[in-house]
Design a protein around this motif. Structure first.
Motif, PDB file in Angstrom:
ATOM      1  N   PHE A 151      -3.040   9.174 -11.005  1.00  0.00           N
ATOM      2  CA  PHE A 151      -3.100   8.151 -10.356  1.00  0.00           C
ATOM      3  C   PHE A 151      -2.228   7.360 -11.784  1.00  0.00           C
ATOM      4  O   PHE A 151      -2.049   6.393 -11.875  1.00  0.00           O
ATOM      5  CB  PHE A 151      -4.370   7.782 -10.453  1.00  0.00           C
ATOM      6  CG  PHE A 151      -4.950   7.950  -8.748  1.00  0.00           C
ATOM      7  CD1 PHE A 151      -3.979   8.794  -8.100  1.00  0.00           C
ATOM      8  CD2 PHE A 151      -5.603   7.612  -8.609  1.00  0.00           C
ATOM      9  CE1 PHE A 151      -4.594   8.576  -7.014  1.00  0.00           C
ATOM     10  CE2 PHE A 151      -6.939   8.382  -7.278  1.00  0.00           C
ATOM     11  CZ  PHE A 151      -5.225   8.973  -6.382  1.00  0.00           C
ATOM     12  N   SER A 152      -2.886   7.825 -13.093  1.00  0.00           N
ATOM     13  CA  SER A 152      -2.793   7.263 -14.549  1.00  0.00           C
ATOM     14  C   SER A 152      -0.767   6.804 -14.620  1.00  0.00           C
ATOM     15  O   SER A 152       0.017   5.994 -14.835  1.00  0.00           O
ATOM     16  CB  SER A 152      -2.674   8.052 -15.417  1.00  0.00           C
ATOM     17  OG  SER A 152      -2.121   9.881 -15.310  1.00  0.00           O
ATOM     18  N   SER A 153       0.083   8.377 -13.822  1.00  0.00           N
ATOM     19  CA  SER A 153       1.621   8.191 -14.287  1.00  0.00           C
ATOM     20  C   SER A 153       1.843   7.545 -13.429  1.00  0.00           C
ATOM     21  O   SER A 153       2.660   6.173 -13.489  1.00  0.00           O
ATOM     22  CB  SER A 153       1.868   9.626 -13.544  1.00  0.00           C
ATOM     23  OG  SER A 153       1.468  10.609 -15.005  1.00  0.00           O
ATOM     24  N   GLY A 167       3.328  -0.949 -13.455  1.00  0.00           N
ATOM     25  CA  GLY A 167       2.726  -1.270 -14.120  1.00  0.00           C
ATOM     26  C   GLY A 167       1.883  -1.740 -13.917  1.00  0.00           C
ATOM     27  O   GLY A 167       1.089  -2.767 -14.337  1.00  0.00           O
ATOM     28  N   VAL A 168       0.707  -1.278 -13.630  1.00  0.00           N
ATOM     29  CA  VAL A 168      -0.717  -1.746 -13.008  1.00  0.00           C
ATOM     30  C   VAL A 168      -1.518  -1.071 -13.729  1.00  0.00           C
ATOM     31  O   VAL A 168      -0.797  -0.018 -14.198  1.00  0.00           O
ATOM     32  CB  VAL A 168      -0.898  -1.907 -11.404  1.00  0.00           C
ATOM     33  CG1 VAL A 168       0.233  -2.758 -11.012  1.00  0.00           C
ATOM     34  CG2 VAL A 168      -1.536  -0.658 -11.257  1.00  0.00           C
ATOM     35  N   GLN A 169      -3.055  -1.103 -13.199  1.00  0.00           N
ATOM     36  CA  GLN A 169      -4.248  -0.408 -13.974  1.00  0.00           C
ATOM     37  C   GLN A 169      -4.782   1.079 -13.611  1.00  0.00           C
ATOM     38  O   GLN A 169      -4.468   0.956 -12.084  1.00  0.00           O
ATOM     39  CB  GLN A 169      -5.223  -1.204 -14.183  1.00  0.00           C
ATOM     40  CG  GLN A 169      -4.933  -2.401 -15.348  1.00  0.00           C
ATOM     41  CD  GLN A 169      -5.262  -2.187 -16.224  1.00  0.00           C
ATOM     42  OE1 GLN A 169      -5.249  -0.957 -17.411  1.00  0.00           O
ATOM     43  NE2 GLN A 169      -4.009  -3.134 -17.044  1.00  0.00           N
ATOM     44  N   HIS A 170      -4.555   2.307 -14.043  1.00  0.00           N
ATOM     45  CA  HIS A 170      -5.338   2.977 -13.641  1.00  0.00           C
ATOM     46  C   HIS A 170      -6.183   2.926 -12.423  1.00  0.00           C
ATOM     47  O   HIS A 170      -5.963   3.223 -11.311  1.00  0.00           O
ATOM     48  CB  HIS A 170      -5.494   4.172 -14.673  1.00  0.00           C
ATOM     49  CG  HIS A 170      -5.921   5.601 -13.631  1.00  0.00           C
ATOM     50  ND1 HIS A 170      -7.008   5.092 -13.282  1.00  0.00           N
ATOM     51  CD2 HIS A 170      -6.055   5.987 -14.018  1.00  0.00           C
ATOM     52  CE1 HIS A 170      -7.906   6.403 -12.563  1.00  0.00           C
ATOM     53  NE2 HIS A 170      -6.419   7.296 -12.725  1.00  0.00           N
ATOM     54  N   ASP A 200       0.779  -1.330   0.256  1.00  0.00           N
ATOM     55  CA  ASP A 200       0.049   0.452  -0.059  1.00  0.00           C
ATOM     56  C   ASP A 200       0.928   1.290  -0.028  1.00  0.00           C
ATOM     57  O   ASP A 200       0.410   2.079  -0.702  1.00  0.00           O
ATOM     58  CB  ASP A 200      -0.621  -0.387   1.324  1.00  0.00           C
ATOM     59  CG  ASP A 200      -1.935  -1.283   1.345  1.00  0.00           C
ATOM     60  OD1 ASP A 200      -2.346  -1.045  -0.106  1.00  0.00           O
ATOM     61  OD2 ASP A 200      -2.397  -1.153   1.915  1.00  0.00           O
ATOM     62  N   ALA A 201       2.257   1.513   0.927  1.00  0.00           N
ATOM     63  CA  ALA A 201       2.595   2.376   0.764  1.00  0.00           C
ATOM     64  C   ALA A 201       3.491   2.534  -0.496  1.00  0.00           C
ATOM     65  O   ALA A 201       3.621   3.766  -0.603  1.00  0.00           O
ATOM     66  CB  ALA A 201       3.464   1.712   1.983  1.00  0.00           C
ATOM     67  N   ARG A 202       3.529   1.398  -1.216  1.00  0.00           N
ATOM     68  CA  ARG A 202       4.394   1.748  -2.324  1.00  0.00           C
ATOM     69  C   ARG A 202       3.607   2.001  -3.136  1.00  0.00           C
ATOM     70  O   ARG A 202       4.584   3.082  -4.012  1.00  0.00           O
ATOM     71  CB  ARG A 202       5.333   0.053  -2.755  1.00  0.00           C
ATOM     72  CG  ARG A 202       5.814  -0.287  -3.927  1.00  0.00           C
ATOM     73  CD  ARG A 202       6.505  -1.248  -3.779  1.00  0.00           C
ATOM     74  NE  ARG A 202       5.254  -2.077  -5.219  1.00  0.00           N
ATOM     75  CZ  ARG A 202       4.728  -2.391  -5.615  1.00  0.00           C
ATOM     76  NH1 ARG A 202       5.128  -1.527  -6.926  1.00  0.00           N
ATOM     77  NH2 ARG A 202       3.709  -3.154  -5.452  1.00  0.00           N
ATOM     78  N   ILE A 203       2.846   1.573  -3.310  1.00  0.00           N
ATOM     79  CA  ILE A 203       1.347   2.411  -4.161  1.00  0.00           C
ATOM     80  C   ILE A 203       1.503   4.021  -4.143  1.00  0.00           C
ATOM     81  O   ILE A 203       1.366   4.729  -4.757  1.00  0.00           O
ATOM     82  CB  ILE A 203       0.173   1.630  -4.702  1.00  0.00           C
ATOM     83  CG1 ILE A 203       0.230   0.575  -5.126  1.00  0.00           C
ATOM     84  CG2 ILE A 203      -0.993   2.725  -5.105  1.00  0.00           C
ATOM     85  CD1 ILE A 203      -0.623  -0.950  -5.007  1.00  0.00           C
ATOM     86  N   PHE A 204       1.739   4.337  -2.505  1.00  0.00           N
ATOM     87  CA  PHE A 204       1.002   5.549  -2.392  1.00  0.00           C
ATOM     88  C   PHE A 204       2.799   6.580  -2.545  1.00  0.00           C
ATOM     89  O   PHE A 204       1.813   7.431  -3.177  1.00  0.00           O
ATOM     90  CB  PHE A 204       0.643   5.397  -0.495  1.00  0.00           C
ATOM     91  CG  PHE A 204       0.756   7.152  -0.141  1.00  0.00           C
ATOM     92  CD1 PHE A 204      -0.037   7.688  -0.463  1.00  0.00           C
ATOM     93  CD2 PHE A 204       1.935   7.547   0.940  1.00  0.00           C
ATOM     94  CE1 PHE A 204      -0.271   9.159   0.225  1.00  0.00           C
ATOM     95  CE2 PHE A 204       2.123   8.943   0.658  1.00  0.00           C
ATOM     96  CZ  PHE A 204       1.034   9.802   0.524  1.00  0.00           C
TER      97      PHE A 204
END
Length: 293
Positions: free
Chosen positions: A18-20, A26-29, A5-9
């Motif tokens: 979110f898109s960038s 390498g995941v979906q928006h 979770d922290a990595r995505i944040f």
């Protein structure tokens, strides 16, 4: 909190959208959006706020950004320390290089390194953009620059010279007065863009390109003249030098990495390998001995 979770944040905090962040991970928006909303619900506080220019961090988001960045730094330092101590040289080594170099002159060097160290998984990505080596987007960056980033260390491998090239018949026609001198408009990098503007201040172009391989292809079609690094221009039998290399158009070729990686064996082996390879081909990079065509 889970580290994922922290990595995505962190990706959202660094990219501003979110898109960038999704592209970087390498995941979906929708995955990024869903995970951020779930994290905010779990923490019972908003972390990001949407503005016209993108997402900005709330006060809680700023605090999480600092904490997560420190944790990430500790994890990466541990990973580097463990990898540097291993006697058996194996594992992944991620290299980022400029496309026109990686796919041409550097590829044989990469191939010979892989043959010499088959247990090292060499992963090559091409980009002209900056990468965050401190965040391990890559382990090593091979870049042309005269001002490497101060927070990185590395080795200057050689000097890369550039000259103005054109198709053989077209250059002969221009010099004999049978054709008009034309320049190809380029936007492949800041250096070639500035040099072209200086050499052709009227800035009139009939044809534009945004990548060095396209410049090479356009020159071979006789669409004008333009700058190319000598390792590309001198190696193509259809091209000749329209203007010789000048000192002001020289760039250093650097192998850069984060200081935490300086004792990692995979990095050391790759650095020494590239130094040996390029030393044997220095005239190709420096443009001091163009091939006879």
């Amino acid at each position: 909190m889970q580290w994922d979770d922290a990595r995505i944040f962190l990706a959202v905090a660094r990219e501003g959208s979110f898109s960038s962040a999704a592209k970087r991970l390498g995941v979906q928006h929708s995955t990024v959006s869903r995970r951020i909303r779930a994290l905010e619900k779990k923490l019972a506080t908003p972390l990001v706020e949407r503005k016209a220019s993108g997402y900005i961090l709330t006060e809680a988001g700023e605090e999480l950004n600092h904490s997560a960045s420190r944790i990430e730094s500790e994890l990466l330092s541990f990973e580097v320390a463990v990898g540097g101590q291993a006697d058996d040289v194996a594992g992944e080594l991620r290299i980022t290089a400029i496309a026109n170099m990686a796919s041409t002159v550097l590829m044989p060097y990469f191939a010979r390194f892989s043959a010499a160290y088959p247990r090292i998984e060499l992963s090559v990505q091409v980009t002209n953009d900056s990468v965050r080596l401190s965040e391990r987007e890559a382990d090593i960056a091979i870049r042309q620059t005269n001002k490497p980033s101060e927070n990185l260390i590395g080795t200057r491998l050689t000097t890369v010279a550039s000259a103005v090239y054109g198709a053989r018949d077209y250059c002969a026609a221009v010099k004999s007065g049978q054709a008009t001198e034309k320049w190809i408009g380029v936007d492949c990098c800041e250096y070639h863009r500035i040099w072209t503007k200086q050499a052709w201040p009227q800035a009139e172009h009939e044809f534009y390109v945004d990548e060095t391989s396209l410049t090479l292809a356009a020159l071979k079609e006789g669409l004008g003249v333009g700058f190319l690094p000598c390792f590309l221009g001198d190696n193509d039998p259809y091209l000749v030098r329209f203007r010789e290399p000048e000192k002001q158009h020289e760039l250093g070729l650097w192998l850069l990495y984060h200081r935490d990686l300086r004792n990692t064996k995979r990095v050391t082996l790759f650095r020494e390998h590239m130094q040996r390879e390029i030393k044997q081909a220095v005239v190709l990079f420096e443009g001091t001995e163009p091939l006879t065509k």
